[in-house]
Write an enzyme that holds these catalytic residues in place. Sequence first.
Site, mmCIF file in Angstrom:
data_model
loop_
_atom_site.group_PDB
_atom_site.id
_atom_site.type_symbol
_atom_site.label_atom_id
_atom_site.label_comp_id
_atom_site.label_asym_id
_atom_site.label_seq_id
_atom_site.Cartn_x
_atom_site.Cartn_y
_atom_site.Cartn_z
ATOM 1 N N HIS A 21 -34.472 -18.667 81.235
ATOM 2 C CA HIS A 21 -34.077 -17.335 81.703
ATOM 3 C C HIS A 21 -34.204 -16.412 80.495
ATOM 4 O O HIS A 21 -33.450 -16.530 79.527
ATOM 5 C CB HIS A 21 -32.636 -17.399 82.232
ATOM 6 C CG HIS A 21 -32.264 -16.225 83.090
ATOM 7 N ND1 HIS A 21 -32.890 -15.963 84.277
ATOM 8 C CD2 HIS A 21 -31.330 -15.254 82.933
ATOM 9 C CE1 HIS A 21 -32.342 -14.872 84.840
ATOM 10 N NE2 HIS A 21 -31.402 -14.430 84.032
ATOM 11 N N LYS A 166 -33.954 -8.230 90.359
ATOM 12 C CA LYS A 166 -33.820 -7.529 89.077
ATOM 13 C C LYS A 166 -34.784 -8.205 88.108
ATOM 14 O O LYS A 166 -34.899 -9.431 88.118
ATOM 15 C CB LYS A 166 -32.359 -7.667 88.643
ATOM 16 C CG LYS A 166 -32.014 -7.422 87.194
ATOM 17 C CD LYS A 166 -30.509 -7.132 87.076
ATOM 18 C CE LYS A 166 -29.892 -7.687 85.806
ATOM 19 N NZ LYS A 166 -28.493 -7.261 85.626
ATOM 20 N N LYS A 168 -35.958 -8.659 84.010
ATOM 21 C CA LYS A 168 -35.471 -8.505 82.647
ATOM 22 C C LYS A 168 -36.631 -8.041 81.790
ATOM 23 O O LYS A 168 -37.615 -8.784 81.641
ATOM 24 C CB LYS A 168 -34.932 -9.849 82.145
ATOM 25 C CG LYS A 168 -33.634 -10.253 82.811
ATOM 26 C CD LYS A 168 -32.548 -9.310 82.362
ATOM 27 C CE LYS A 168 -31.174 -9.827 82.723
ATOM 28 N NZ LYS A 168 -30.139 -8.923 82.213
ATOM 29 N N ASP A 197 -33.588 -4.472 84.081
ATOM 30 C CA ASP A 197 -32.524 -4.437 83.073
ATOM 31 C C ASP A 197 -33.168 -4.527 81.703
ATOM 32 O O ASP A 197 -33.845 -5.521 81.392
ATOM 33 C CB ASP A 197 -31.561 -5.616 83.291
ATOM 34 C CG ASP A 197 -30.323 -5.524 82.416
ATOM 35 O OD1 ASP A 197 -30.260 -4.623 81.556
ATOM 36 O OD2 ASP A 197 -29.414 -6.365 82.592
ATOM 37 N N GLU A 223 -31.272 -0.455 84.327
ATOM 38 C CA GLU A 223 -29.992 -0.874 83.741
ATOM 39 C C GLU A 223 -30.055 -0.834 82.221
ATOM 40 O O GLU A 223 -30.984 -1.378 81.618
ATOM 41 C CB GLU A 223 -29.693 -2.292 84.249
ATOM 42 C CG GLU A 223 -28.368 -2.863 83.789
ATOM 43 C CD GLU A 223 -28.032 -4.166 84.513
ATOM 44 O OE1 GLU A 223 -28.643 -4.461 85.565
ATOM 45 O OE2 GLU A 223 -27.173 -4.900 84.016
ATOM 46 N N ASP A 248 -24.373 -0.851 81.775
ATOM 47 C CA ASP A 248 -23.796 -2.200 81.729
ATOM 48 C C ASP A 248 -23.040 -2.389 80.403
ATOM 49 O O ASP A 248 -21.825 -2.177 80.350
ATOM 50 C CB ASP A 248 -24.895 -3.254 81.931
ATOM 51 C CG ASP A 248 -24.348 -4.678 81.923
ATOM 52 O OD1 ASP A 248 -23.105 -4.838 81.894
ATOM 53 O OD2 ASP A 248 -25.133 -5.641 81.941
ATOM 54 N N LYS A 272 -17.986 -6.186 85.293
ATOM 55 C CA LYS A 272 -18.000 -7.623 84.985
ATOM 56 C C LYS A 272 -16.585 -8.017 84.586
ATOM 57 O O LYS A 272 -15.977 -7.336 83.735
ATOM 58 C CB LYS A 272 -18.975 -7.941 83.850
ATOM 59 C CG LYS A 272 -20.433 -7.711 84.241
ATOM 60 C CD LYS A 272 -21.421 -8.124 83.167
ATOM 61 C CE LYS A 272 -22.831 -7.812 83.637
ATOM 62 N NZ LYS A 272 -23.855 -8.067 82.614
ATOM 63 N N GLU A 325 -24.902 -8.948 91.833
ATOM 64 C CA GLU A 325 -25.882 -9.899 91.281
ATOM 65 C C GLU A 325 -25.175 -11.237 91.021
ATOM 66 O O GLU A 325 -25.447 -11.894 90.028
ATOM 67 C CB GLU A 325 -26.474 -9.336 89.988
ATOM 68 C CG GLU A 325 -25.422 -9.019 88.931
ATOM 69 C CD GLU A 325 -25.979 -8.456 87.632
ATOM 70 O OE1 GLU A 325 -27.152 -8.050 87.598
ATOM 71 O OE2 GLU A 325 -25.224 -8.434 86.641
HETATM 72 C C1 MUC Z 1 -26.978 -8.538 82.257
HETATM 73 O O1 MUC Z 1 -27.076 -7.902 81.226
HETATM 74 O O2 MUC Z 1 -26.928 -7.894 83.280
HETATM 75 C C2 MUC Z 1 -27.090 -10.390 84.693
HETATM 76 C C3 MUC Z 1 -28.097 -10.918 85.428
HETATM 77 C C4 MUC Z 1 -28.949 -11.587 84.562
HETATM 78 O O3 MUC Z 1 -29.991 -12.183 84.831
HETATM 79 O O4 MUC Z 1 -28.485 -11.460 83.306
HETATM 80 C C5 MUC Z 1 -27.222 -10.848 83.344
HETATM 81 C C6 MUC Z 1 -26.888 -10.023 82.189
HETATM 82 MG MG MG Z 2 -27.220 -5.983 82.302
#
Ligand code: MUC
Ligand code: MG
Length: 371
Positions: A21, A166, A168, A197, A223, A248, A272, A325
């Site tokens: 991941h 989502k 990254k 994000d 994000e 976030d 969170k 999420e």
């Molecule tokens: C984040 O920063 O949002 C949330 C989903 C994911 O894949 O990583 C987290 C961290």
């Molecule tokens: Mg995030």
Amino acid sequence: MSIQIARIESWLVDIPTIRPHKLSMATMGCQTLTIVKMTDSDGAVGWGEATTIGGLSYGPESPEGIKSAIDTYLAPALCGKRFDGPASLAAAMNLPVKGNSFAKSALETALLDLQGKRLGVPVSTLLGGALAPSLPVLWTLASGDTARDIDEGKRLLAEGRHQAFKLKIGAKSLAEDLRHTQAIKEGLGEGVSIRVDVNQAWDAVTAVRGMAALQAIGIDLVEQPVALWDRAALVSLSQRFVLPVLADEAVADAHDGYALAAAGFTGAYALKIAKAGGPAQALKLAHVAQAAGIALYGGTMLEGTLGTVASLHAWSTLPLGWGTEMFGPLLLKDDIIADPPRFQGGQVTLPQGPGLGITLDDDKFRFYQRK
Ligand code: MUC
Ligand code: MG
């Protein structure tokens, strides 16, 4: 109901992920859960969990640090004392221990589980009452490989497990990230919500370029495009673009939420439990956001089932403009919980039993404990 805490124990539990991941600051192959067991003076038990992402690369608390803060400072401050709920627990934790919200979140979760079990009600009832029996949940495509992400997204759409994704980004150049994002947006087709994000990776100028391009591609939400500390850039991006910004890392608790809203931020906040210090503390941030007209999103620190369910109980009491999420358990190869919630049709079901409404699998808990 008044609970006298008799004992607090904690363990580190390491569970491999189903695939790498990749985030802008770390690649995960394993998730470490700090598991807490709270026993009261009548022998009743509550469970809590704290996770972070990529050791110390996400925030200032590591799994080992969380366990040490609990064992060395927080447990001695709480054991032998009586608590009526999260308010008195937070007061008892915040005087002797500053910060360490991840550790505090595990303990608040354990108290809520214990109290819910003793009263015979779900944690959601203690937190205000659920608005719905299930919550929307997206999936994060972050294998690091565009073709693999598209295949994964198509499979999950075909299975009907998720309808929103989502991505990254931020580890690569802006041009590469935009190619990756556009390919996935086109690969998954119209009607599928794609958000990104950036995890703080861009400076303010790159963020303006990135937001303009992502808006043109048809991305729904961006994000944390800039550094946690760059509140001015986050506010200005949120006012400049039609494409909404999700804060976030920049909003951990109610104080951050108030400051960002007062500075003129428009958009949404990722809630969170770990950032705020527990499910009840995260709701304080949610209520500040609601008062300021800022939309809500149920965020994850990639928790296992315990932390995910604790979050779901809190998020279930809120109108969530951007859903959640809370897919953390699905990223892990195995589970230490015997009866995890069901993920189907883009939704996750909220457990209905007393407390968190889940049961530990003792064999698996022992098997994955760090020796
Ligand atoms: C984040 O920063 O949002 C949330 C989903 C994911 O894949 O990583 C987290 C961290
Ligand atoms: Mg995030």
